[in-house]
Design an enzyme around this catalytic site. Structure first.
Site, PDB file in Angstrom:
ATOM      1  CG  HIS A   1      32.517 -26.228   6.261  1.00  0.00           C
ATOM      2  ND1 HIS A   1      32.773 -26.254   7.829  1.00  0.00           N
ATOM      3  CD2 HIS A   1      33.151 -27.541   6.034  1.00  0.00           C
ATOM      4  CE1 HIS A   1      33.710 -27.259   7.818  1.00  0.00           C
ATOM      5  NE2 HIS A   1      33.938 -27.899   6.760  1.00  0.00           N
TER       6      HIS A   1
ATOM      7  CE1 TYR B   1      33.371 -36.576   8.717  1.00  0.00           C
ATOM      8  CE2 TYR B   1      34.636 -37.241   6.763  1.00  0.00           C
ATOM      9  CZ  TYR B   1      33.858 -36.082   7.567  1.00  0.00           C
ATOM     10  OH  TYR B   1      33.769 -34.730   7.266  1.00  0.00           O
TER      11      TYR B   1
ATOM     12  CE1 TYR C   1      30.173 -34.778   7.835  1.00  0.00           C
ATOM     13  CE2 TYR C   1      28.308 -34.158   9.394  1.00  0.00           C
ATOM     14  CZ  TYR C   1      29.588 -34.204   8.731  1.00  0.00           C
ATOM     15  OH  TYR C   1      30.536 -33.431   9.355  1.00  0.00           O
TER      16      TYR C   1
ATOM     17  CG  ASP D   1      36.476 -30.471   7.259  1.00  0.00           C
ATOM     18  OD1 ASP D   1      35.271 -30.356   7.629  1.00  0.00           O
ATOM     19  OD2 ASP D   1      36.687 -31.601   6.770  1.00  0.00           O
TER      20      ASP D   1
END
Length: 321
Positions: free
Chosen positions: A300, A235, A153, A101
């Site tokens: 995931h 992010y 998201y 990730d």
């Protein structure tokens, strides 16, 4: 688990919590969102049993590591700096590297900026250039909004005013973590304002078989203490990372690589990703891409869901070097 040792190491101006176990060639394991060093617990013990030194930090903003204020302190340059400083502090010249990730995204940057410190890389879920726009005239977030909408998201996490933090704080932390880990929907996650309450309770099923209540409690305890801002801030640097990485835009990854992904991983179903992986684009950007493994039935959080398989995939690859 009692054999895993913990310490705090001063790196790049922060205190970084580091877990490690075993002796031998070092393997550095990087976690993603919303995770911690703990996500690698199975791989750490397996690698230690095979004669390796497994090292898994809480990345800045997570767990027992410091969380600098402000999103601009979470660029890939900062995190790679933390990791290079960690290697220096531990007296390690070169290591095997494993990422999942966001840990994969940071691992790509570490290999891009400092390939001299990496023996080989096993990355999971996120390919090289994962967040880069397909249209070079657009920034990543602009393209994501056009493709998936403002409720995607990644776009929701951009709100640096505390709105999304307040939304997460209004949901039971354990239920929220469980919802992330249990999610097997391969569609792009789009969650409108106020929607994380629904997201956390839309799947009232028991814990997945690969996650114990003790595991969930560990994550929930840490995230109740820290909140999720540290993770969100990664992010919030997506555009900054893309802009400041411009000098390396056409650069290739020059270390041996193995890539592992589940066929139910939502990252594997982003438009264009499977074509990139299987039809030459990935190999062009990563010329020493030696293996691509797609694990059937895996979603995931593959390093936890398919822990034994992932441990073997890591060991089989790094043992070649």
């Amino acid at each position: 688990m009692e054999n895993i040792k913990h310490q705090s190491v001063v790196v790049n101006g922060i205190n970084m919590h580091v877990a490690e176990v075993g002796e031998g060639p070092a393997v550095l394991l990087l976690h993603g969102f919303p995770e911690l060093w703990y996500s690698w617990r199975h791989q750490m013990l397996y690698l230690a049993s095979k004669g390796y030194r497994a090292i898994a930090p809480d990345l800045r903003g997570y767990g027992d590591s410091d969380a600098p204020p402000g999103p601009s302190s979470y660029m890939a340059f900062h995190v790679v700096g933390d990791l290079v400083a960690l290697l220096n502090s531990l007296g390690l010249d070169k290591v095997f590297l494993v990422g999942h990730d966001w840990g994969s995204l940071i691992a790509w940057h570490l290999c891009l900026f400092r390939p001299d410190r990496i023996k080989a890389l096993v990355n999971m879920s996120c390919v090289y250039h994962y967040f880069d726009p397909k249209n070079p005239s657009k920034k990543p977030l602009e393209e994501m909004r056009e493709t998936f909408g403002d409720d995607y998201y990644v776009c929701r996490f951009q709100q640096a005013t505390g709105e999304v933090e307040e939304e997460f704080a209004g949901v039971d932390t354990a239920e929220l973590v469980k919802a992330f880990f249990s999610n097997r929907d391969t569609r792009p996650p789009c969650i409108p304002r106020g929607g994380f309450q629904y997201f956390a309770h839309q799947n009232p099923n028991p814990l997945p078989e690969w996650l114990t209540q003790e595991d969930l409690n560990y994550y929930a305890t840490k995230f109740k203490k820290t909140g999720f801002s540290g993770g969100f801030n990664f992010y919030r640097c997506i555009d900054l990372n893309w802009e400041l990485s411009a000098p390396w835009r056409e650069a290739q990854i020059q270390v041996p690589v193995k890539f592992v992904v589940g066929d139910l991983d939502l990252t594997y179903h982003i438009p264009g990703i499977q074509d990139y992986i299987h039809n030459g684009g990935f190999k062009k950007d990563v010329p020493d891409l030696q293996e691509v493994i797609v694990i059937p039935g895996a979603a995931h959080f593959i390093n936890q869901e398919k822990a034994d398989e992932c441990s073997i995939h890591i060991y089989d690859f790094i043992s070649k070097f």
